[in-house]
Scaffold this motif. Structure first.
Motif, PDB file in Angstrom:
ATOM      1  N   ILE A 159       0.842  -1.112  -0.137  1.00 33.08           N
ATOM      2  CA  ILE A 159       0.044   0.077   0.024  1.00 33.08           C
ATOM      3  C   ILE A 159       0.882   1.226   0.102  1.00 33.08           C
ATOM      4  O   ILE A 159       0.472   2.310  -0.613  1.00 33.08           O
ATOM      5  CB  ILE A 159      -0.844  -0.157   0.997  1.00 33.08           C
ATOM      6  N   GLY A 160       2.035   1.235   0.725  1.00 32.76           N
ATOM      7  CA  GLY A 160       2.853   2.391   0.701  1.00 32.76           C
ATOM      8  C   GLY A 160       3.476   2.719  -0.788  1.00 32.76           C
ATOM      9  O   GLY A 160       3.402   4.110  -1.003  1.00 32.76           O
ATOM     10  N   ASP A 161       3.825   1.724  -1.571  1.00 31.07           N
ATOM     11  CA  ASP A 161       4.307   2.079  -2.695  1.00 31.07           C
ATOM     12  C   ASP A 161       3.084   2.690  -3.714  1.00 31.07           C
ATOM     13  O   ASP A 161       3.626   3.337  -4.523  1.00 31.07           O
ATOM     14  CB  ASP A 161       4.698   0.751  -3.481  1.00 31.07           C
ATOM     15  N   THR A 162       1.919   2.142  -3.406  1.00 29.21           N
ATOM     16  CA  THR A 162       0.789   2.638  -4.102  1.00 29.21           C
ATOM     17  C   THR A 162       0.520   4.015  -4.014  1.00 29.21           C
ATOM     18  O   THR A 162       0.155   4.762  -4.843  1.00 29.21           O
ATOM     19  CB  THR A 162      -0.331   1.541  -3.916  1.00 29.21           C
ATOM     20  N   ILE A 163       0.345   4.218  -2.571  1.00 29.45           N
ATOM     21  CA  ILE A 163       0.262   5.932  -2.225  1.00 29.45           C
ATOM     22  C   ILE A 163       1.246   6.561  -2.749  1.00 29.45           C
ATOM     23  O   ILE A 163       1.009   7.762  -3.267  1.00 29.45           O
ATOM     24  CB  ILE A 163       0.276   5.783  -0.429  1.00 29.45           C
ATOM     25  N   LYS A 164       2.462   6.313  -2.866  1.00 33.21           N
ATOM     26  CA  LYS A 164       3.664   6.823  -3.471  1.00 33.21           C
ATOM     27  C   LYS A 164       3.317   7.194  -4.779  1.00 33.21           C
ATOM     28  O   LYS A 164       3.422   8.308  -5.237  1.00 33.21           O
ATOM     29  CB  LYS A 164       5.023   6.432  -3.157  1.00 33.21           C
ATOM     30  N   ASP A 165       3.241   6.274  -5.486  1.00 31.68           N
ATOM     31  CA  ASP A 165       3.041   6.341  -7.140  1.00 31.68           C
ATOM     32  C   ASP A 165       1.681   7.308  -7.385  1.00 31.68           C
ATOM     33  O   ASP A 165       1.755   8.089  -8.261  1.00 31.68           O
ATOM     34  CB  ASP A 165       2.693   4.979  -7.611  1.00 31.68           C
TER      35      ASP A 165
ATOM     36  N   HIS B 210       2.755  10.911  -6.402  1.00 35.26           N
ATOM     37  CA  HIS B 210       3.626  11.500  -7.523  1.00 35.26           C
ATOM     38  C   HIS B 210       2.886  11.791  -8.753  1.00 35.26           C
ATOM     39  O   HIS B 210       3.202  12.723  -9.452  1.00 35.26           O
ATOM     40  CB  HIS B 210       4.943  10.477  -7.895  1.00 35.26           C
ATOM     41  N   SER B 211       1.924  10.826  -9.107  1.00 34.27           N
ATOM     42  CA  SER B 211       1.276  11.091 -10.439  1.00 34.27           C
ATOM     43  C   SER B 211       0.286  12.177 -10.421  1.00 34.27           C
ATOM     44  O   SER B 211      -0.120  12.979 -11.326  1.00 34.27           O
ATOM     45  CB  SER B 211       0.436   9.808 -10.625  1.00 34.27           C
ATOM     46  N   GLN B 212      -0.168  12.756  -9.078  1.00 31.36           N
ATOM     47  CA  GLN B 212      -0.761  13.874  -8.940  1.00 31.36           C
ATOM     48  C   GLN B 212       0.090  15.099  -8.496  1.00 31.36           C
ATOM     49  O   GLN B 212      -0.403  16.126  -8.383  1.00 31.36           O
ATOM     50  CB  GLN B 212      -1.872  13.837  -7.744  1.00 31.36           C
ATOM     51  N   GLY B 213       1.468  15.168  -8.459  1.00 27.87           N
ATOM     52  CA  GLY B 213       2.408  16.176  -8.169  1.00 27.87           C
ATOM     53  C   GLY B 213       1.971  16.727  -6.782  1.00 27.87           C
ATOM     54  O   GLY B 213       2.353  17.685  -6.439  1.00 27.87           O
ATOM     55  N   LEU B 214       1.854  15.891  -5.903  1.00 29.06           N
ATOM     56  CA  LEU B 214       1.494  16.218  -4.479  1.00 29.06           C
ATOM     57  C   LEU B 214       2.760  16.034  -3.627  1.00 29.06           C
ATOM     58  O   LEU B 214       3.711  15.076  -4.049  1.00 29.06           O
ATOM     59  CB  LEU B 214       0.426  15.404  -3.616  1.00 29.06           C
ATOM     60  N   THR B 215       3.121  17.062  -2.875  1.00 25.49           N
ATOM     61  CA  THR B 215       4.271  16.677  -1.746  1.00 25.49           C
ATOM     62  C   THR B 215       3.563  16.023  -0.465  1.00 25.49           C
ATOM     63  O   THR B 215       2.364  15.594  -0.486  1.00 25.49           O
ATOM     64  CB  THR B 215       4.990  18.062  -1.361  1.00 25.49           C
ATOM     65  N   LEU B 216       4.573  15.263   0.176  1.00 22.78           N
ATOM     66  CA  LEU B 216       3.966  14.705   1.427  1.00 22.78           C
ATOM     67  C   LEU B 216       3.202  15.547   2.501  1.00 22.78           C
ATOM     68  O   LEU B 216       2.503  15.424   2.813  1.00 22.78           O
ATOM     69  CB  LEU B 216       5.259  14.057   2.330  1.00 22.78           C
ATOM     70  N   ARG B 217       3.785  16.854   2.421  1.00 23.72           N
ATOM     71  CA  ARG B 217       2.912  17.810   3.069  1.00 23.72           C
ATOM     72  C   ARG B 217       1.440  18.132   2.754  1.00 23.72           C
ATOM     73  O   ARG B 217       0.813  18.244   3.462  1.00 23.72           O
ATOM     74  CB  ARG B 217       4.008  19.384   3.375  1.00 23.72           C
ATOM     75  N   LYS B 218       1.511  18.446   1.324  1.00 24.51           N
ATOM     76  CA  LYS B 218       0.222  18.661   0.694  1.00 24.51           C
ATOM     77  C   LYS B 218      -0.729  17.361   0.942  1.00 24.51           C
ATOM     78  O   LYS B 218      -1.872  17.784   1.410  1.00 24.51           O
ATOM     79  CB  LYS B 218       0.461  18.983  -0.723  1.00 24.51           C
TER      80      LYS B 218
ATOM     81  N   SER C 292      -5.341  15.106   3.729  1.00 21.78           N
ATOM     82  CA  SER C 292      -6.109  13.957   4.304  1.00 21.78           C
ATOM     83  C   SER C 292      -6.220  14.098   5.724  1.00 21.78           C
ATOM     84  O   SER C 292      -6.990  13.281   6.332  1.00 21.78           O
ATOM     85  CB  SER C 292      -5.289  12.664   4.081  1.00 21.78           C
ATOM     86  N   GLY C 293      -5.581  15.042   6.649  1.00 22.82           N
ATOM     87  CA  GLY C 293      -5.475  14.952   7.937  1.00 22.82           C
ATOM     88  C   GLY C 293      -4.768  13.920   8.459  1.00 22.82           C
ATOM     89  O   GLY C 293      -4.724  13.720   9.818  1.00 22.82           O
ATOM     90  N   VAL C 294      -3.812  13.245   7.682  1.00 24.66           N
ATOM     91  CA  VAL C 294      -2.679  12.218   8.342  1.00 24.66           C
ATOM     92  C   VAL C 294      -1.202  12.726   8.525  1.00 24.66           C
ATOM     93  O   VAL C 294      -0.888  13.528   7.457  1.00 24.66           O
ATOM     94  CB  VAL C 294      -2.922  10.948   7.230  1.00 24.66           C
TER      95      VAL C 294
ATOM     96  N   ALA D  22      -8.500  11.466  -0.077  1.00 22.95           N
ATOM     97  CA  ALA D  22      -7.875  12.811  -0.321  1.00 22.95           C
ATOM     98  C   ALA D  22      -7.426  12.894  -1.778  1.00 22.95           C
ATOM     99  O   ALA D  22      -7.423  14.060  -2.360  1.00 22.95           O
ATOM    100  CB  ALA D  22      -6.954  13.108   0.676  1.00 22.95           C
ATOM    101  N   MET D  23      -7.128  11.884  -2.423  1.00 18.63           N
ATOM    102  CA  MET D  23      -6.426  11.744  -3.696  1.00 18.63           C
ATOM    103  C   MET D  23      -7.526  11.483  -4.632  1.00 18.63           C
ATOM    104  O   MET D  23      -7.130  11.410  -5.768  1.00 18.63           O
ATOM    105  CB  MET D  23      -5.381  10.943  -4.037  1.00 18.63           C
ATOM    106  N   GLY D  24      -8.817  11.375  -4.183  1.00 19.54           N
ATOM    107  CA  GLY D  24     -10.010  11.028  -5.157  1.00 19.54           C
ATOM    108  C   GLY D  24     -10.189   9.581  -5.280  1.00 19.54           C
ATOM    109  O   GLY D  24     -10.987   9.100  -6.401  1.00 19.54           O
ATOM    110  N   TYR D  25      -9.472   8.675  -4.646  1.00 18.34           N
ATOM    111  CA  TYR D  25      -9.619   7.201  -4.848  1.00 18.34           C
ATOM    112  C   TYR D  25     -10.649   6.427  -3.646  1.00 18.34           C
ATOM    113  O   TYR D  25     -10.782   7.294  -2.631  1.00 18.34           O
ATOM    114  CB  TYR D  25      -8.386   6.595  -4.807  1.00 18.34           C
TER     115      TYR D  25
END
Length: 66
Positions: free
Chosen positions: A5-11, A14-22, A27-29, A55-58
């Motif tokens: 799941i971590g790899d999926t979240i990262k992919d 990145h595909s949405q151009g989001l930083t970890l902070r954003k 998401s509130g996480v 938060a990413m639309g999924y």
């Protein structure tokens, strides 16, 4: 997509151009938690993974195989 799941979240992040902070803000996480998932240091609880993915639309869908 990866089996982890971590790899999926990262992919997806990145595909949405989001930083970890954003993504954390959206998401509130906690940002550190997301980073730990993406690097394989820990696995998220379902509720947190769902919040990040939503938060990413999924949506998280669990389907029973026959």
């Amino acid at each position: 997509m990866s089996d982890y799941i971590g790899d999926t979240i990262k992919d997806l992040r990145h595909s949405q151009g989001l930083t970890l902070r954003k993504l954390s803000d959206m998401s509130g996480v906690n940002e550190t938690s997301i980073c730990h998932w993406e690097t394989g240091h820990s696995e998220p609880r379902w509720s947190y993974a769902e919040a990040v993915l939503n938060a990413m639309g999924y949506k998280v869908l669990i389907v029973k195989e026959k």
